[in-house]
Motif scaffolding. Structure first.
Motif, mmCIF file in Angstrom:
data_model
loop_
_atom_site.group_PDB
_atom_site.id
_atom_site.type_symbol
_atom_site.label_atom_id
_atom_site.label_comp_id
_atom_site.label_asym_id
_atom_site.label_seq_id
_atom_site.Cartn_x
_atom_site.Cartn_y
_atom_site.Cartn_z
ATOM 1 N N UNK A 191 140.925 -15.087 -42.015
ATOM 2 C CA UNK A 191 140.948 -16.376 -42.683
ATOM 3 C C UNK A 191 141.993 -16.331 -43.799
ATOM 4 N N UNK A 192 142.780 -17.402 -43.915
ATOM 5 C CA UNK A 192 143.834 -17.418 -44.925
ATOM 6 C C UNK A 192 143.325 -18.120 -46.186
ATOM 7 N N UNK A 193 143.325 -17.356 -47.297
ATOM 8 C CA UNK A 193 142.931 -17.904 -48.596
ATOM 9 C C UNK A 193 144.173 -18.023 -49.470
ATOM 10 N N UNK A 194 144.032 -18.699 -50.601
ATOM 11 C CA UNK A 194 145.123 -18.756 -51.576
ATOM 12 C C UNK A 194 144.734 -17.934 -52.798
ATOM 13 N N UNK A 195 145.724 -17.199 -53.335
ATOM 14 C CA UNK A 195 145.452 -16.497 -54.595
ATOM 15 C C UNK A 195 146.309 -17.083 -55.709
ATOM 16 N N UNK A 196 146.903 -18.228 -55.434
ATOM 17 C CA UNK A 196 147.720 -18.940 -56.409
ATOM 18 C C UNK A 196 148.495 -19.989 -55.631
ATOM 19 N N UNK A 197 149.241 -20.838 -56.350
ATOM 20 C CA UNK A 197 150.075 -21.802 -55.631
ATOM 21 C C UNK A 197 151.326 -21.065 -55.183
ATOM 22 N N UNK A 198 151.526 -20.994 -53.861
ATOM 23 C CA UNK A 198 152.648 -20.206 -53.347
ATOM 24 C C UNK A 198 152.269 -18.788 -52.959
ATOM 25 N N UNK A 199 150.973 -18.494 -52.994
ATOM 26 C CA UNK A 199 150.527 -17.131 -52.640
ATOM 27 C C UNK A 199 149.328 -17.179 -51.707
ATOM 28 N N UNK A 200 149.504 -16.621 -50.498
ATOM 29 C CA UNK A 200 148.399 -16.604 -49.546
ATOM 30 C C UNK A 200 147.917 -15.175 -49.330
ATOM 31 N N UNK A 201 146.628 -15.039 -49.085
ATOM 32 C CA UNK A 201 146.089 -13.730 -48.699
ATOM 33 C C UNK A 201 145.272 -13.894 -47.428
ATOM 34 N N UNK A 202 145.543 -13.011 -46.461
ATOM 35 C CA UNK A 202 144.796 -13.069 -45.209
ATOM 36 C C UNK A 202 143.699 -12.025 -45.287
ATOM 37 N N UNK A 203 142.459 -12.470 -45.107
ATOM 38 C CA UNK A 203 141.335 -11.532 -45.180
ATOM 39 C C UNK A 203 140.575 -11.548 -43.870
ATOM 40 N N UNK A 204 140.253 -10.345 -43.433
ATOM 41 C CA UNK A 204 139.435 -10.242 -42.237
ATOM 42 C C UNK A 204 137.989 -10.253 -42.699
ATOM 43 N N UNK A 205 137.268 -11.296 -42.349
ATOM 44 C CA UNK A 205 135.877 -11.352 -42.788
ATOM 45 C C UNK A 205 134.957 -11.607 -41.593
ATOM 46 N N UNK A 206 133.720 -11.109 -41.669
ATOM 47 C CA UNK A 206 132.781 -11.359 -40.577
ATOM 48 C C UNK A 206 132.440 -12.855 -40.509
ATOM 49 N N UNK A 207 132.120 -13.340 -39.325
ATOM 50 C CA UNK A 207 131.764 -14.757 -39.161
ATOM 51 C C UNK A 207 130.642 -15.186 -40.080
ATOM 52 N N UNK A 208 129.607 -14.329 -40.149
ATOM 53 C CA UNK A 208 128.452 -14.759 -40.929
ATOM 54 C C UNK A 208 128.838 -14.991 -42.389
ATOM 55 N N UNK A 209 129.833 -14.212 -42.856
ATOM 56 C CA UNK A 209 130.323 -14.344 -44.228
ATOM 57 C C UNK A 209 131.005 -15.717 -44.415
ATOM 58 N N UNK A 210 131.861 -16.071 -43.436
ATOM 59 C CA UNK A 210 132.536 -17.369 -43.510
ATOM 60 C C UNK A 210 131.505 -18.500 -43.440
ATOM 61 N N UNK A 211 130.520 -18.323 -42.554
ATOM 62 C CA UNK A 211 129.487 -19.359 -42.421
ATOM 63 C C UNK A 211 128.682 -19.498 -43.719
ATOM 64 N N UNK A 212 128.434 -18.363 -44.358
ATOM 65 C CA UNK A 212 127.696 -18.392 -45.620
ATOM 66 C C UNK A 212 128.513 -19.137 -46.688
ATOM 67 N N UNK A 213 129.828 -18.864 -46.705
ATOM 68 C CA UNK A 213 130.703 -19.542 -47.663
ATOM 69 C C UNK A 213 130.724 -21.047 -47.416
ATOM 70 N N UNK A 214 130.785 -21.427 -46.138
ATOM 71 C CA UNK A 214 130.781 -22.850 -45.790
ATOM 72 C C UNK A 214 129.478 -23.492 -46.281
ATOM 73 N N UNK A 215 128.347 -22.810 -46.020
ATOM 74 C CA UNK A 215 127.046 -23.330 -46.460
ATOM 75 C C UNK A 215 127.004 -23.513 -47.966
ATOM 76 N N UNK A 216 127.470 -22.486 -48.654
ATOM 77 C CA UNK A 216 127.521 -22.500 -50.117
ATOM 78 C C UNK A 216 128.249 -23.726 -50.647
ATOM 79 N N UNK A 217 129.432 -23.943 -50.051
ATOM 80 C CA UNK A 217 130.281 -25.019 -50.507
ATOM 81 C C UNK A 217 129.635 -26.374 -50.225
ATOM 82 N N UNK A 218 128.907 -26.458 -49.094
ATOM 83 C CA UNK A 218 128.219 -27.702 -48.778
ATOM 84 C C UNK A 218 127.102 -27.978 -49.773
#
Ligand code: ADP
Ligand code: ZN
Length: 349
Positions: A319-346
């Protein structure tokens, strides 16, 4: 005329930006050249290619199929093309993807030239050598990495483009700014109204900066083994939203970039100030799709989206995140982690 050269593991490609429209008549004279375009582009610009043998597609994503490719191969066969022939793709991203795929596979590869006519294809998809078609409902899952010999970009063509198509391109330009260029971000923050009004100088600068960013990344990582993954920013969830919510590509990617920026802030990768700046630009360009609270797609569709992404590897997703404007970081994360983040944000709204 500005010239950029891509030289990577994929070979070399020359990109020319400027008023090339006037010299197009000569392309028809290239020995054994053939043209692939779509009906809309042909009706506006066919006078530029008088005398060129041509294959005219129905406009739209539905044309990006293996059955279209088969029809093109038959034409190539009827026309007795050989490796000294050149295929010219003249049109938007759909024409470019199909032209590249047909040319790069027929006789194990014919040279091809792209003349992109949409903002999306000029600022993004004509550069970088990805070709392909959709299959079983999935985007671009069959294709090749093959660079065109030349990409000829003339911003003049954009003057006939409908607003929706300008927005599709604007989303990719914002993407390039967010992952690689604070300067382009500042430019867009100031000039977005003129971009939407198709101001020629603004379009030209936005396209040029965009392809400089993209070609630099492609030079370093042609086949998406590392850095090139940053270009998928906003596209993991974006593609799925596009499909499940019937949004345009630009609206879906804008929404997904908004979402990814919020996730980045939540993980303390991105500062709240930078987040505010990003959300403001997205809201200005995409008033209808960038506000999370007003147009929340069902949470389940995002979960499903994440899981169906073709770039997934086993139980993890990049998943590609931003660490600033003009700076991207690609992180390999487990699905459940991404799903948890989505839930959190909702939950936090
Ligand atoms: P994209 O470049 O966004 O991937 P398409 O290739 O599907 O998408 O092009 C989007 C639409 O714009 C198509 O209907 C196409 O016929 C049309 N189009 C392409 N270039 C122009 C142009 N210069 N002026 C007007 N319409 C255009
Ligand atoms: Zn895109």
């Amino acid at each position: 005329l500005k010239e950029l050269r891509i030289s990577s593991s994929l070979g070399t490609s020359t990109i020319c930006l400027g008023p090339i429209r006037r010299s197009l008549e000569q392309l028809g004279a290239i020995q054994k050249s053939v043209l692939i375009t779509d009906r809309n582009v042909a009706s506006l610009y066919s006078h530029l290619f008088l005398g060129c043998r041509s294959f005219i597609l129905s406009p739209g994503e539905e044309s990006k199929s293996l059955s279209t490719i088969e029809k093109i191969y038959r034409k190539f066969f009827d026309w007795r093309l050989d490796r000294s022939s050149t295929v010219i793709g003249f049109g938007g991203g759909v024409v470019g993807d199909i032209t590249g795929f047909a040319a790069s596979t027929y006789l194990r590869g014919l040279p091809f030239i792209l003349i992109p006519t949409t903002l999306l294809s000029q600022a993004d998809s004509s550069v970088g050598g990805k070709t392909g078609v959709n299959f079983l409902g999935y985007k671009n899952i069959i294709g090749t990495f093959t660079l065109p010999r030349f990409v000829l970009i003339d911003p003049c063509f954009l003057q006939t483009l409908p607003e929706e198509e300008i927005l599709n391109g604007a989303a990719e330009i914002v993407k390039h700014a967010l992952i690689a260029s604070p300067g382009l971000f500042r430019f867009l923050k100031k000039e977005w109204p003129r971009l939407l009004r198709k101001d020629k100088a603004v379009l030209k600068k936005a396209v040029l900066t965009s392809i400089q960013i993209k070609s630099a990344i492609v030079c370093r990582d042609g086949k998406e083994k590392g850095e090139r993954r940053k270009l998928n920013f906003g596209h993991t969830l974006g593609h799925a939203l596009e499909k499940s919510c019937a949004l345009s590509h630009g609206q879906a990617v804008a929404w997904a970039m908004d979402f990814a920026a919020r996730l980045s802030c939540r993980l303390n990768l991105l500062s709240p100030d930078d987040l505010t700046g990003i959300l403001t630009l997205l809201k200005n360009l995409f008033p209808s799709s960038s506000s999370l609270s007003s147009s929340l797609p069902p949470k389940e569709s995002l979960h499903a989206a994440a899981r169906l992404d073709k770039k997934r590897e086993a139980e993890d997703i990049r998943f590609v995140f931003l660490s600033g404007i003009g700076k991207a970081v690609v992180k390999k994360i487990p699905y459940f982690e991404l799903e948890r983040l989505i839930d959190d944000l909702y939950q936090s709204g």
